[in-house]
Scaffold this motif. Structure first.
Motif, PDB file in Angstrom:
ATOM      1  N   TYR A 132       0.828  -1.204   0.000  1.00  0.00           N
ATOM      2  CA  TYR A 132       0.000   0.000   0.000  1.00  0.00           C
ATOM      3  C   TYR A 132       0.866   1.259   0.000  1.00  0.00           C
ATOM      4  N   GLU A 133       1.978   1.186   0.695  1.00  0.00           N
ATOM      5  CA  GLU A 133       2.935   2.291   0.711  1.00  0.00           C
ATOM      6  C   GLU A 133       3.519   2.496  -0.692  1.00  0.00           C
ATOM      7  N   LYS A 134       3.966   1.415  -1.305  1.00  0.00           N
ATOM      8  CA  LYS A 134       4.593   1.473  -2.636  1.00  0.00           C
ATOM      9  C   LYS A 134       3.671   2.093  -3.681  1.00  0.00           C
ATOM     10  N   TYR A 135       2.373   1.758  -3.605  1.00  0.00           N
ATOM     11  CA  TYR A 135       1.432   2.227  -4.618  1.00  0.00           C
ATOM     12  C   TYR A 135       0.715   3.517  -4.207  1.00  0.00           C
ATOM     13  N   GLY A 136       1.158   4.147  -3.134  1.00  0.00           N
ATOM     14  CA  GLY A 136       0.714   5.490  -2.800  1.00  0.00           C
ATOM     15  C   GLY A 136      -0.689   5.622  -2.231  1.00  0.00           C
ATOM     16  N   ILE A 137      -1.152   4.614  -1.493  1.00  0.00           N
ATOM     17  CA  ILE A 137      -2.451   4.747  -0.833  1.00  0.00           C
ATOM     18  C   ILE A 137      -2.248   5.683   0.361  1.00  0.00           C
ATOM     19  N   PRO A 138      -2.953   6.812   0.388  1.00  0.00           N
ATOM     20  CA  PRO A 138      -2.639   7.858   1.367  1.00  0.00           C
ATOM     21  C   PRO A 138      -2.841   7.478   2.833  1.00  0.00           C
ATOM     22  N   GLU A 139      -3.815   6.597   3.094  1.00  0.00           N
ATOM     23  CA  GLU A 139      -4.064   6.243   4.494  1.00  0.00           C
ATOM     24  C   GLU A 139      -4.407   4.758   4.589  1.00  0.00           C
ATOM     25  N   GLU A 144      -6.906  -4.314  15.175  1.00  0.00           N
ATOM     26  CA  GLU A 144      -6.510  -5.509  15.909  1.00  0.00           C
ATOM     27  C   GLU A 144      -7.646  -6.532  15.875  1.00  0.00           C
ATOM     28  N   ALA A 145      -7.306  -7.819  15.917  1.00  0.00           N
ATOM     29  CA  ALA A 145      -8.268  -8.906  15.711  1.00  0.00           C
ATOM     30  C   ALA A 145      -9.460  -8.879  16.657  1.00  0.00           C
ATOM     31  N   SER A 146      -9.272  -8.435  17.887  1.00  0.00           N
ATOM     32  CA  SER A 146     -10.401  -8.389  18.820  1.00  0.00           C
ATOM     33  C   SER A 146     -11.136  -7.054  18.742  1.00  0.00           C
ATOM     34  N   GLY A 147     -10.635  -6.123  17.923  1.00  0.00           N
ATOM     35  CA  GLY A 147     -11.284  -4.833  17.747  1.00  0.00           C
ATOM     36  C   GLY A 147     -10.989  -3.824  18.838  1.00  0.00           C
ATOM     37  N   THR A 148      -9.978  -4.075  19.656  1.00  0.00           N
ATOM     38  CA  THR A 148      -9.703  -3.162  20.771  1.00  0.00           C
ATOM     39  C   THR A 148      -8.910  -1.929  20.362  1.00  0.00           C
ATOM     40  N   TYR A 149      -8.172  -1.980  19.245  1.00  0.00           N
ATOM     41  CA  TYR A 149      -7.451  -0.783  18.812  1.00  0.00           C
ATOM     42  C   TYR A 149      -7.336  -0.708  17.301  1.00  0.00           C
ATOM     43  N   LEU A 150      -7.088   0.518  16.836  1.00  0.00           N
ATOM     44  CA  LEU A 150      -6.918   0.806  15.423  1.00  0.00           C
ATOM     45  C   LEU A 150      -5.628   1.603  15.268  1.00  0.00           C
ATOM     46  N   GLU A 151      -4.726   1.108  14.409  1.00  0.00           N
ATOM     47  CA  GLU A 151      -3.488   1.822  14.084  1.00  0.00           C
ATOM     48  C   GLU A 151      -3.726   2.606  12.796  1.00  0.00           C
ATOM     49  N   GLN A 152      -3.403   3.895  12.840  1.00  0.00           N
ATOM     50  CA  GLN A 152      -3.600   4.771  11.687  1.00  0.00           C
ATOM     51  C   GLN A 152      -2.243   5.114  11.070  1.00  0.00           C
ATOM     52  N   TYR A 153      -2.037   4.664   9.825  1.00  0.00           N
ATOM     53  CA  TYR A 153      -0.819   4.966   9.078  1.00  0.00           C
ATOM     54  C   TYR A 153      -1.154   5.988   7.996  1.00  0.00           C
ATOM     55  N   VAL A 154      -0.336   7.027   7.889  1.00  0.00           N
ATOM     56  CA  VAL A 154      -0.533   8.064   6.885  1.00  0.00           C
ATOM     57  C   VAL A 154       0.743   8.154   6.060  1.00  0.00           C
ATOM     58  N   LEU A 155       0.561   8.264   4.747  1.00  0.00           N
ATOM     59  CA  LEU A 155       1.692   8.359   3.838  1.00  0.00           C
ATOM     60  C   LEU A 155       2.312   9.747   3.942  1.00  0.00           C
ATOM     61  N   LYS A 156       3.566   9.794   4.327  1.00  0.00           N
ATOM     62  CA  LYS A 156       4.344  11.035   4.388  1.00  0.00           C
ATOM     63  C   LYS A 156       5.446  10.887   3.355  1.00  0.00           C
ATOM     64  N   ASP A 157       5.375  11.683   2.296  1.00  0.00           N
ATOM     65  CA  ASP A 157       6.234  11.531   1.126  1.00  0.00           C
ATOM     66  C   ASP A 157       5.998  10.134   0.548  1.00  0.00           C
ATOM     67  N   THR A 158       6.928   9.198   0.725  1.00  0.00           N
ATOM     68  CA  THR A 158       6.740   7.856   0.148  1.00  0.00           C
ATOM     69  C   THR A 158       6.698   6.766   1.216  1.00  0.00           C
ATOM     70  N   LYS A 159       6.650   7.156   2.493  1.00  0.00           N
ATOM     71  CA  LYS A 159       6.687   6.169   3.586  1.00  0.00           C
ATOM     72  C   LYS A 159       5.497   6.358   4.513  1.00  0.00           C
ATOM     73  N   TYR A 160       4.989   5.236   5.030  1.00  0.00           N
ATOM     74  CA  TYR A 160       3.930   5.316   6.025  1.00  0.00           C
ATOM     75  C   TYR A 160       4.499   5.707   7.374  1.00  0.00           C
ATOM     76  N   GLU A 161       3.750   6.536   8.055  1.00  0.00           N
ATOM     77  CA  GLU A 161       4.082   6.919   9.421  1.00  0.00           C
ATOM     78  C   GLU A 161       2.896   6.539  10.299  1.00  0.00           C
ATOM     79  N   LEU A 162       3.169   5.832  11.382  1.00  0.00           N
ATOM     80  CA  LEU A 162       2.124   5.517  12.352  1.00  0.00           C
ATOM     81  C   LEU A 162       1.842   6.809  13.108  1.00  0.00           C
ATOM     82  N   VAL A 163       0.664   7.405  12.859  1.00  0.00           N
ATOM     83  CA  VAL A 163       0.384   8.712  13.456  1.00  0.00           C
ATOM     84  C   VAL A 163      -0.483   8.623  14.703  1.00  0.00           C
ATOM     85  N   GLU A 164      -1.240   7.513  14.852  1.00  0.00           N
ATOM     86  CA  GLU A 164      -2.105   7.407  16.026  1.00  0.00           C
ATOM     87  C   GLU A 164      -2.521   5.964  16.236  1.00  0.00           C
TER      88      GLU A 164
END
Length: 196
Positions: A132-139, A144-164
């Motif tokens: 997804y990073e390689k093909y430029g998907i912005p977010e 998590e499998a039990s639904g307790t958390y969500l990791e949000q990755y945002v594309l910054k330039d050409t790399k994903y950054e875990l923002v929240e």
């Protein structure tokens, strides 16, 4: 005259979307095309996985339907002739509806979501993240499998950054997708406890 060994004469070629699309339709069998190689998606998602997906899609539709198409798996996201993925959830802004075709989504959506299962952790958190990073998907969101958390990755330039990382009653928010408005507890509150 020297005889060639069979393995020297056999040429392995990468499969294309056309090869992938020509596969026979077998109920319960799904594949992704990863750099020209078929990858079998088994076993099928768990009941909890499917309930999390349905609930998240419902909540996204309530606030984002006017501006976005919100789609769920199985839906082909055709990123190149050799790369076809099937995220659990997909959002495409209606201004970009031209990337939606009869074949699937042809190009990078605005958001893809993967809901982890015990057998998909490495594929989703490593393989799909890189794709997804390689093909430029912005977010990109990983739930998590039990639904307790969500990791949000945002594309910054050409790399994903875990923002929240969102948990509990924290509102899930996205600068790129301002319509998003739910909590992980909103998802979990409607999912029953299931016997093992």
């Amino acid at each position: 005259m020297k005889k060639e060994k069979p393995e020297e004469t056999v040429k392995e070629e990468r499969l294309t979307y056309e090869d992938y699309a020509a596969l026979p339709d077998v109920e319960g069998v799904r594949y992704e095309l990863v750099d020209g190689v078929l990858e079998l998606l088994t076993p099928s998602p768990t009941s909890k996985h499917q309930m999390i997906s349905a609930r998240m899609q419902f909540l996204l539709t309530q606030t984002c339907d006017e501006d976005y198409l919100i789609l769920d798996a199985p839906m082909d996201v055709i990123l190149s002739p050799y790369e076809v993925r099937q995220p659990d959830l997909i959002m495409v802004h209606r201004s970009r509806i031209s990337i939606v075709s009869k074949r699937g989504i042809e190009g990078p959506p605005d958001l893809v979501v993967e809901i982890l299962s015990p057998y998909s952790v490495k594929r989703d958190k490593v393989g799909k993240l890189k794709t997804y990073e390689k093909y430029g998907i912005p977010e990109f969101w990983i739930v998590e499998a039990s639904g307790t958390y969500l990791e949000q990755y945002v594309l910054k330039d050409t790399k994903y950054e875990l923002v929240e990382v969102f948990t509990g009653e924290e509102p899930v928010r996205s600068e790129r997708l301002p319509c998003v408005s739910f909590t992980m507890n909103d998802i979990l509150s409607r999912i029953p406890d299931l016997p093992d």
